[in-house]
Design an enzyme around this catalytic site. Structure first.
Site, PDB file in Angstrom:
ATOM      1  N   CYS A 182     -33.892 -36.167 -41.694  1.00 50.04           N
ATOM      2  CA  CYS A 182     -35.078 -35.635 -42.377  1.00 50.04           C
ATOM      3  C   CYS A 182     -36.339 -36.302 -41.832  1.00 50.04           C
ATOM      4  CB  CYS A 182     -34.964 -35.890 -43.879  1.00 50.04           C
ATOM      5  SG  CYS A 182     -36.337 -35.184 -44.829  1.00 50.04           S
ATOM      6  N   ASP A 195     -38.721 -37.298 -43.543  1.00 47.51           N
ATOM      7  CA  ASP A 195     -39.202 -38.258 -44.552  1.00 47.51           C
ATOM      8  C   ASP A 195     -39.524 -39.612 -43.918  1.00 47.51           C
ATOM      9  OD1 ASP A 195     -39.106 -40.292 -46.702  1.00 47.51           O
ATOM     10  OD2 ASP A 195     -38.555 -38.587 -47.956  1.00 47.51           O
ATOM     11  N   ARG A 223     -39.610 -42.462 -45.049  1.00 48.76           N
ATOM     12  CA  ARG A 223     -38.802 -43.614 -45.497  1.00 48.76           C
ATOM     13  C   ARG A 223     -37.450 -43.679 -44.829  1.00 48.76           C
ATOM     14  NH1 ARG A 223     -38.950 -41.688 -51.560  1.00 48.76           N
ATOM     15  NH2 ARG A 223     -38.473 -39.806 -50.368  1.00 48.76           N
ATOM     16  N   HIS A 261     -30.612 -37.521 -47.218  1.00 43.59           N
ATOM     17  CA  HIS A 261     -30.935 -38.699 -48.039  1.00 43.59           C
ATOM     18  C   HIS A 261     -31.183 -38.277 -49.478  1.00 43.59           C
ATOM     19  CE1 HIS A 261     -35.395 -38.111 -48.349  1.00 43.59           C
ATOM     20  NE2 HIS A 261     -35.136 -37.313 -47.330  1.00 43.59           N
ATOM     21  N   CYS A 304     -34.618 -36.454 -51.627  1.00 45.72           N
ATOM     22  CA  CYS A 304     -35.243 -35.694 -50.546  1.00 45.72           C
ATOM     23  C   CYS A 304     -36.210 -34.669 -51.158  1.00 45.72           C
ATOM     24  CB  CYS A 304     -34.161 -34.988 -49.724  1.00 45.72           C
ATOM     25  SG  CYS A 304     -34.849 -33.990 -48.374  1.00 45.72           S
TER      26      CYS A 304
HETATM   27 ZN   LIG Z   1     -35.961 -35.488 -47.000  1.00 45.51          ZN
END
Ligand SMILES: [Zn+2]
Length: 208
Positions: free
Chosen positions: A41, A43, A45, A97, A100
């Site tokens: 992803c 993302d 993090r 994750h 998400c």
């Molecule tokens: Zn995500």
């Protein structure tokens, strides 16, 4: 964030690498030979290399919202093709994750414009597994399960590709489904039954 700081960080990183190995960048410039294709992803993090503890050159990486592998997405399909056919990776990882934002958005009914067709792919996963998901009363657990099922479905999409089917036959490539737990930092192997999925997939999607 001060953007100029990034260039200072880069200078320090270059120096740190050269202090350990004077030929570090010379060696890096000679080519790549990664053994893993990581699809994760976007993302911020969920870093790819850092959470796996791998160095530059060790993982070929593709990231998009909610680690999707849509059958008609030219970007992810090109990445799979290049990694499997040319770099000859032996492992393909789809890593989702918990928490998400993309998966969360797909569970809600908001109209998100250009994101709608992308999120529809996740809603398709929900529809495919709606009996199991609707049976989970607690919303957070249902959300976590959808993250896991989405990883499983994207692994199936990887396995459906001609390149992966041929690489399995020729050199035994494997596909892995993982979830990164942001709460604990742990990487969880969903232990998807690659051979069983491949068998089912081959029945319908086989390409000689
Ligand atoms: Zn995500």
């Amino acid at each position: 964030m001060n953007i100029n700081q990034i260039f200072k960080n880069n200078q320090k990183w270059v120096q740190d690498k050269l202090d350990i190995d004077a030929n570090y960048f010379k060696n890096l410039s000679e080519g790549q030979n990664p053994d893993i294709l990581y699809i994760g992803c976007s993302d911020s993090r969920v870093t790819a290399e850092e959470l796996m503890g791998v160095s530059p050159g060790e993982a070929f990486v593709h990231r998009n919202i909610a680690n999707m592998v849509p059958n008609t997405d030219l970007s992810v399909m090109s990445v799979i093709d290049y990694a499997v056919l040319h770099l000859k990776v032996n492992h393909v990882v789809v890593c989702g994750h918990y928490f998400c934002g993309g998966v969360k958005a797909a569970m809600e009914s908001a109209d998100l414009g250009i994101l709608n067709p992308w999120l529809r792919n996740i809603r398709d996963v929900y529809r495919t597994h709606r009996i199991e998901l609707n049976g989970i009363k607690e919303e957070e657990l249902r959300y976590k399960r959808l993250v896991e099922l989405n990883v499983q479905e994207q692994c199936i999409n990887v396995i459906k590709t001609a390149e992966v089917q041929r690489a399995y036959r020729d050199r035994g490539i494997t596909v892995h489904g993982w979830v990164f737990d942001i709460h604990s930092g742990q990487l969880i192997d969903l232990k998807i039954d690659f051979n069983k999925i491949l068998e089912n997939v081959m029945e319908i999607y086989r390409l000689d």
